[in-house]
Design a protein around this motif. Structure first.
Motif, PDB file in Angstrom:
ATOM      1  N   ASN A  21       6.379   2.297 -12.671  1.00 15.25           N
ATOM      2  CA  ASN A  21       6.361   3.160 -13.848  1.00 15.25           C
ATOM      3  C   ASN A  21       5.517   2.418 -14.849  1.00 15.25           C
ATOM      4  O   ASN A  21       4.959   3.038 -15.574  1.00 15.25           O
ATOM      5  CB  ASN A  21       7.793   3.356 -14.289  1.00 15.25           C
ATOM      6  CG  ASN A  21       8.535   4.346 -13.727  1.00 15.25           C
ATOM      7  OD1 ASN A  21       8.150   4.912 -12.706  1.00 15.25           O
ATOM      8  ND2 ASN A  21       9.853   4.143 -13.762  1.00 15.25           N
ATOM      9  N   ALA A  22       5.560   1.047 -14.903  1.00 12.27           N
ATOM     10  CA  ALA A  22       4.866   0.379 -16.077  1.00 12.27           C
ATOM     11  C   ALA A  22       3.216   0.358 -15.685  1.00 12.27           C
ATOM     12  O   ALA A  22       2.406   0.621 -16.438  1.00 12.27           O
ATOM     13  CB  ALA A  22       5.231  -1.054 -15.946  1.00 12.27           C
ATOM     14  N   PHE A  23       2.899   0.538 -14.382  1.00 13.71           N
ATOM     15  CA  PHE A  23       1.435   0.839 -13.921  1.00 13.71           C
ATOM     16  C   PHE A  23       1.188   2.188 -14.335  1.00 13.71           C
ATOM     17  O   PHE A  23      -0.067   2.139 -15.125  1.00 13.71           O
ATOM     18  CB  PHE A  23       1.523   0.735 -12.543  1.00 13.71           C
ATOM     19  CG  PHE A  23       0.007   0.686 -11.870  1.00 13.71           C
ATOM     20  CD1 PHE A  23      -0.663  -0.445 -11.922  1.00 13.71           C
ATOM     21  CD2 PHE A  23      -0.292   1.907 -11.648  1.00 13.71           C
ATOM     22  CE1 PHE A  23      -2.181  -0.458 -11.607  1.00 13.71           C
ATOM     23  CE2 PHE A  23      -1.718   1.812 -11.008  1.00 13.71           C
ATOM     24  CZ  PHE A  23      -2.582   0.749 -10.976  1.00 13.71           C
ATOM     25  N   LYS A  43      -0.812   7.348   2.743  1.00 14.67           N
ATOM     26  CA  LYS A  43       0.553   8.003   2.566  1.00 14.67           C
ATOM     27  C   LYS A  43       1.047   8.502   3.913  1.00 14.67           C
ATOM     28  O   LYS A  43       2.134   8.033   4.548  1.00 14.67           O
ATOM     29  CB  LYS A  43       0.739   8.739   1.633  1.00 14.67           C
ATOM     30  CG  LYS A  43       0.884   8.043   0.138  1.00 14.67           C
ATOM     31  CD  LYS A  43       1.259   9.164  -0.689  1.00 14.67           C
ATOM     32  CE  LYS A  43       1.425   8.650  -2.172  1.00 14.67           C
ATOM     33  NZ  LYS A  43       1.555   9.276  -3.086  1.00 14.67           N
ATOM     34  N   PHE A  44       0.318   9.186   4.662  1.00 12.36           N
ATOM     35  CA  PHE A  44       0.530  10.009   5.942  1.00 12.36           C
ATOM     36  C   PHE A  44       0.710   8.783   6.978  1.00 12.36           C
ATOM     37  O   PHE A  44       1.709   8.695   7.748  1.00 12.36           O
ATOM     38  CB  PHE A  44      -0.492  10.856   6.247  1.00 12.36           C
ATOM     39  CG  PHE A  44      -0.044  11.611   7.569  1.00 12.36           C
ATOM     40  CD1 PHE A  44       0.865  12.494   7.709  1.00 12.36           C
ATOM     41  CD2 PHE A  44      -0.687  11.305   8.935  1.00 12.36           C
ATOM     42  CE1 PHE A  44       1.185  13.219   8.930  1.00 12.36           C
ATOM     43  CE2 PHE A  44      -0.506  11.675   9.969  1.00 12.36           C
ATOM     44  CZ  PHE A  44       0.307  12.793  10.113  1.00 12.36           C
ATOM     45  N   THR A  45      -0.006   7.966   7.107  1.00 11.38           N
ATOM     46  CA  THR A  45       0.179   6.592   8.025  1.00 11.38           C
ATOM     47  C   THR A  45       1.175   6.067   7.816  1.00 11.38           C
ATOM     48  O   THR A  45       1.767   5.654   8.894  1.00 11.38           O
ATOM     49  CB  THR A  45      -1.290   5.898   8.191  1.00 11.38           C
ATOM     50  OG1 THR A  45      -2.402   6.876   7.995  1.00 11.38           O
ATOM     51  CG2 THR A  45      -1.341   4.863   8.950  1.00 11.38           C
ATOM     52  N   LEU A  46       1.433   5.713   6.647  1.00 11.63           N
ATOM     53  CA  LEU A  46       2.611   4.762   6.379  1.00 11.63           C
ATOM     54  C   LEU A  46       4.028   5.592   6.619  1.00 11.63           C
ATOM     55  O   LEU A  46       4.655   5.120   7.450  1.00 11.63           O
ATOM     56  CB  LEU A  46       2.659   4.533   4.961  1.00 11.63           C
ATOM     57  CG  LEU A  46       4.050   3.893   4.274  1.00 11.63           C
ATOM     58  CD1 LEU A  46       4.363   2.454   4.915  1.00 11.63           C
ATOM     59  CD2 LEU A  46       4.238   3.708   2.817  1.00 11.63           C
ATOM     60  N   TRP A  47       4.162   7.134   6.536  1.00  6.57           N
ATOM     61  CA  TRP A  47       5.227   7.683   6.950  1.00  6.57           C
ATOM     62  C   TRP A  47       5.212   7.701   8.433  1.00  6.57           C
ATOM     63  O   TRP A  47       6.438   7.628   8.949  1.00  6.57           O
ATOM     64  CB  TRP A  47       5.183   9.175   6.263  1.00  6.57           C
ATOM     65  CG  TRP A  47       5.605   9.095   4.920  1.00  6.57           C
ATOM     66  CD1 TRP A  47       4.460   9.274   3.685  1.00  6.57           C
ATOM     67  CD2 TRP A  47       6.829   8.771   4.488  1.00  6.57           C
ATOM     68  NE1 TRP A  47       5.397   8.792   2.479  1.00  6.57           N
ATOM     69  CE2 TRP A  47       7.024   8.890   2.940  1.00  6.57           C
ATOM     70  CE3 TRP A  47       8.223   8.643   5.028  1.00  6.57           C
ATOM     71  CZ2 TRP A  47       8.037   8.447   2.106  1.00  6.57           C
ATOM     72  CZ3 TRP A  47       9.117   8.150   4.176  1.00  6.57           C
ATOM     73  CH2 TRP A  47       9.183   8.141   2.772  1.00  6.57           C
ATOM     74  N   VAL A  48       4.182   7.540   9.234  1.00  9.62           N
ATOM     75  CA  VAL A  48       4.175   7.798  10.755  1.00  9.62           C
ATOM     76  C   VAL A  48       4.695   6.214  11.227  1.00  9.62           C
ATOM     77  O   VAL A  48       5.571   6.237  12.019  1.00  9.62           O
ATOM     78  CB  VAL A  48       2.919   8.096  11.197  1.00  9.62           C
ATOM     79  CG1 VAL A  48       2.787   7.588  12.998  1.00  9.62           C
ATOM     80  CG2 VAL A  48       2.549   9.437  10.996  1.00  9.62           C
ATOM     81  N   ASN A  85      -3.051   4.642  -8.294  1.00  8.61           N
ATOM     82  CA  ASN A  85      -1.824   4.185  -8.145  1.00  8.61           C
ATOM     83  C   ASN A  85      -1.607   4.459  -6.733  1.00  8.61           C
ATOM     84  O   ASN A  85      -0.276   3.946  -6.384  1.00  8.61           O
ATOM     85  CB  ASN A  85      -0.584   4.824  -8.899  1.00  8.61           C
ATOM     86  CG  ASN A  85      -0.541   6.584  -8.693  1.00  8.61           C
ATOM     87  OD1 ASN A  85      -1.600   6.836  -8.096  1.00  8.61           O
ATOM     88  ND2 ASN A  85       0.613   7.095  -9.322  1.00  8.61           N
ATOM     89  N   ILE A  86      -2.314   4.673  -5.845  1.00  5.44           N
ATOM     90  CA  ILE A  86      -2.124   4.703  -4.341  1.00  5.44           C
ATOM     91  C   ILE A  86      -1.351   3.570  -3.748  1.00  5.44           C
ATOM     92  O   ILE A  86      -0.429   3.393  -3.029  1.00  5.44           O
ATOM     93  CB  ILE A  86      -3.110   5.347  -3.635  1.00  5.44           C
ATOM     94  CG1 ILE A  86      -2.734   5.602  -2.205  1.00  5.44           C
ATOM     95  CG2 ILE A  86      -4.237   4.212  -3.360  1.00  5.44           C
ATOM     96  CD1 ILE A  86      -1.834   6.951  -2.045  1.00  5.44           C
ATOM     97  N   VAL A 116       2.940   0.294  -1.683  1.00  7.58           N
ATOM     98  CA  VAL A 116       3.707  -0.726  -1.366  1.00  7.58           C
ATOM     99  C   VAL A 116       5.643  -0.396  -1.872  1.00  7.58           C
ATOM    100  O   VAL A 116       6.263  -0.863  -1.203  1.00  7.58           O
ATOM    101  CB  VAL A 116       3.324  -1.946  -2.379  1.00  7.58           C
ATOM    102  CG1 VAL A 116       4.361  -2.958  -2.482  1.00  7.58           C
ATOM    103  CG2 VAL A 116       1.956  -2.264  -1.765  1.00  7.58           C
ATOM    104  N   SER A 117       5.675   0.422  -2.676  1.00  5.55           N
ATOM    105  CA  SER A 117       6.895   0.736  -3.287  1.00  5.55           C
ATOM    106  C   SER A 117       7.566   1.544  -2.157  1.00  5.55           C
ATOM    107  O   SER A 117       8.742   1.328  -1.846  1.00  5.55           O
ATOM    108  CB  SER A 117       6.971   1.650  -4.312  1.00  5.55           C
ATOM    109  OG  SER A 117       6.327   0.924  -5.646  1.00  5.55           O
ATOM    110  N   THR A 118       6.969   2.533  -1.502  1.00  5.41           N
ATOM    111  CA  THR A 118       7.594   3.220  -0.314  1.00  5.41           C
ATOM    112  C   THR A 118       7.902   2.231   0.594  1.00  5.41           C
ATOM    113  O   THR A 118       9.181   2.400   1.440  1.00  5.41           O
ATOM    114  CB  THR A 118       6.674   4.375   0.154  1.00  5.41           C
ATOM    115  OG1 THR A 118       6.222   5.236  -1.031  1.00  5.41           O
ATOM    116  CG2 THR A 118       7.182   5.143   1.065  1.00  5.41           C
ATOM    117  N   TYR A 119       7.134   1.561   0.919  1.00  2.00           N
ATOM    118  CA  TYR A 119       7.294   0.509   2.311  1.00  2.00           C
ATOM    119  C   TYR A 119       8.472  -0.616   1.615  1.00  2.00           C
ATOM    120  O   TYR A 119       9.193  -0.719   2.479  1.00  2.00           O
ATOM    121  CB  TYR A 119       6.090  -0.365   2.458  1.00  2.00           C
ATOM    122  CG  TYR A 119       6.423  -1.023   3.578  1.00  2.00           C
ATOM    123  CD1 TYR A 119       6.234  -0.563   4.921  1.00  2.00           C
ATOM    124  CD2 TYR A 119       6.444  -2.409   3.665  1.00  2.00           C
ATOM    125  CE1 TYR A 119       6.682  -1.399   6.052  1.00  2.00           C
ATOM    126  CE2 TYR A 119       6.930  -3.234   4.777  1.00  2.00           C
ATOM    127  CZ  TYR A 119       6.608  -2.963   5.974  1.00  2.00           C
ATOM    128  OH  TYR A 119       7.079  -3.620   6.884  1.00  2.00           O
TER     129      TYR A 119
END
Length: 172
Positions: free
Chosen positions: A74-76, A16-21, A157-158, A163-166
């Protein structure tokens, strides 16, 4: 022992940190391109053009696919795997259909990279956006394939969160 567990929960996952960077870097790149566009469009050789209507519908499709992906997450989390699979499938197919049709309409209008500087800007910005969207689509396809993989039972759920954040970012 409880203190250690509590501190672990407060930490952000490395992915998640890498994605935000990465998202911060992408914002800076598009900010630079937008600034260049604003400066360039005020020059004498700029030609005004219309964006294909399907791209406007595609924008709506991005928002709707983002909502579908949120519902899939949410379903996941609720372990409703059949619903999760349907929503991931709908997200992927719904968005791809509008993107393909929009680019087809753009090319049919005769708007090529060599037409004018204006179209060059359009293709650079849309091309870079498309590259990021393709990355998101690849992530959706991986998520889609994981959703239908019955051999592996992972309820982390990571990957869904990443994928949702991106995807929400690309939509924004």
């Amino acid at each position: 022992m409880n203190t250690v567990v509590m501190k672990q929960k407060d930490k952000i996952h490395p992915h998640k940190f890498t994605l935000w960077v990465a998202l911060g870097s992408i914002v800076m790149m598009f900010a630079g391109l937008t600034s260049a566009y604003i400066v360039k469009r005020n020059q004498a050789n700029w030609v005004t053009f219309d964006i294909p209507n399907l791209f406007w519908y595609s924008t709506i499709a991005i928002v709707l696919s983002s909502i579908l992906l949120y519902l899939a997450g949410n379903a996941f989390k609720n372990r409703e795997m059949a619903k999760y699979r349907q929503l991931v499938t709908a997200t992927t197919v719904f968005f791809l259909a509008f993107q393909v049709l929009g680019f087809k309409q753009l090319w049919n209008m005769g708007n090529t990279l060599q037409s004018t500087v204006s179209y060059s800007f359009l293709y650079v910005i849309v091309g870079l956006h498309a590259a990021h969207v393709i990355g998101g689509v690849i992530a959706l396809i991986v998520l889609f394939s994981k959703a239908f993989n019955t051999k592996t039972k992972s309820y982390s759920n990571i990957s869904v969160d990443l994928v949702s954040t991106y995807w929400h970012f690309v939509g924004a």
